[in-house]
Enzyme design. Structure first.
Site, mmCIF file in Angstrom:
data_model
loop_
_atom_site.group_PDB
_atom_site.id
_atom_site.type_symbol
_atom_site.label_atom_id
_atom_site.label_comp_id
_atom_site.label_asym_id
_atom_site.label_seq_id
_atom_site.Cartn_x
_atom_site.Cartn_y
_atom_site.Cartn_z
ATOM 1 N N GLU A 1 0.879 3.875 1.852
ATOM 2 C CA GLU A 1 1.336 4.301 3.181
ATOM 3 C C GLU A 1 2.507 3.461 3.675
ATOM 4 O O GLU A 1 3.482 3.996 4.209
ATOM 5 C CB GLU A 1 0.187 4.210 4.201
ATOM 6 C CG GLU A 1 -0.999 5.084 3.876
ATOM 7 C CD GLU A 1 -2.115 4.378 3.118
ATOM 8 O OE1 GLU A 1 -3.285 4.717 3.367
ATOM 9 O OE2 GLU A 1 -1.818 3.496 2.280
ATOM 10 N N CYS B 1 -2.933 -0.085 7.349
ATOM 11 C CA CYS B 1 -2.123 1.139 7.276
ATOM 12 C C CYS B 1 -2.330 2.017 8.507
ATOM 13 O O CYS B 1 -1.377 2.618 9.011
ATOM 14 C CB CYS B 1 -2.439 1.898 5.993
ATOM 15 S SG CYS B 1 -1.897 0.979 4.526
ATOM 16 N N CYS C 1 -6.588 2.180 5.386
ATOM 17 C CA CYS C 1 -7.277 0.961 5.794
ATOM 18 C C CYS C 1 -6.797 0.572 7.196
ATOM 19 O O CYS C 1 -5.929 1.227 7.773
ATOM 20 C CB CYS C 1 -6.986 -0.158 4.793
ATOM 21 S SG CYS C 1 -5.266 -0.752 4.871
ATOM 22 N N HIS D 1 0.849 -1.194 0.000
ATOM 23 C CA HIS D 1 0.000 0.000 0.000
ATOM 24 C C HIS D 1 0.885 1.244 0.000
ATOM 25 O O HIS D 1 2.032 1.201 0.454
ATOM 26 C CB HIS D 1 -0.879 0.022 1.256
ATOM 27 C CG HIS D 1 -2.007 -0.945 1.227
ATOM 28 N ND1 HIS D 1 -3.197 -0.712 1.875
ATOM 29 C CD2 HIS D 1 -2.144 -2.163 0.632
ATOM 30 C CE1 HIS D 1 -4.010 -1.727 1.700
ATOM 31 N NE2 HIS D 1 -3.389 -2.625 0.948
#
Length: 164
Positions: free
Chosen positions: A55, A86, A83, A53
């Site tokens: 992040e 993260c 999410c 992801h």
């Protein structure tokens, strides 16, 4: 343009890198002492990795840059609400603040589904600012998903035509 808008524009540039790879267009930057120290964008399909992801990619780079897993004094600008994975990483990294472009009502954990960033009981809370350049961030995502649905529809129609 405010400083928050300026840095969110840089996160949007990262999201466009994900879009160029046919990834969900999510991007972020991490700022320390008024300067960008790390950038990240979504690469899950490209890397074939659930953990890729935006992040997490940026956190990894920021930690390397600062030589510490603690990102105290840092702020993250991200185009889509983090999410649960993260958000957990942000709490664990001790980052000071997260500035969010667009909220994610289906999976967001900075206030939409849950708010892991500001939850009582954890050993660290992350300050959250929402809605910075929200329209631009939201449009990029909704355009991506609309085009994806259209592609799937065309593929389905083509398969039906082949079977006839």
């Amino acid at each position: 343009m405010t400083e928050q808008e300026r840095f969110m524009k840089k996160a949007i540039v990262q999201a466009k890198k994900a879009l160029a790879l046919n990834e969900v267009p999510i991007g972020c930057v991490i700022v320390y002492d008024g300067k960008i120290i790390a950038r990240g964008y979504n690469r899950r399909n490209t890397d074939k990795n659930t953990l890729s992801h935006a992040e997490l990619n940026a956190i990894r780079r920021a930690s390397k840059k600062l030589g510490d897993w603690r990102l105290e004094g840092c702020s993250m600008y991200v185009t889509l609400e983090p999410c649960q994975m993260c958000a957990g990483a942000l709490v664990q990294s001790r980052i000071d603040e997260v500035i969010i472009g667009s909220m994610n009502p289906k999976a967001g954990c900075a206030g939409s589904v849950l708010n892991l960033l500001e939850m009582d009981g954890f050993n660290h809370k992350v300050k959250v600012t929402r809605g910075v350049l929200e329209e631009e961030c939201s449009k990029m995502l909704s355009d991506f998903f609309r085009e994806l649905r259209e592609k799937k529809k065309l593929q389905k129609e083509a398969r039906k035509a082949e079977e006839s």
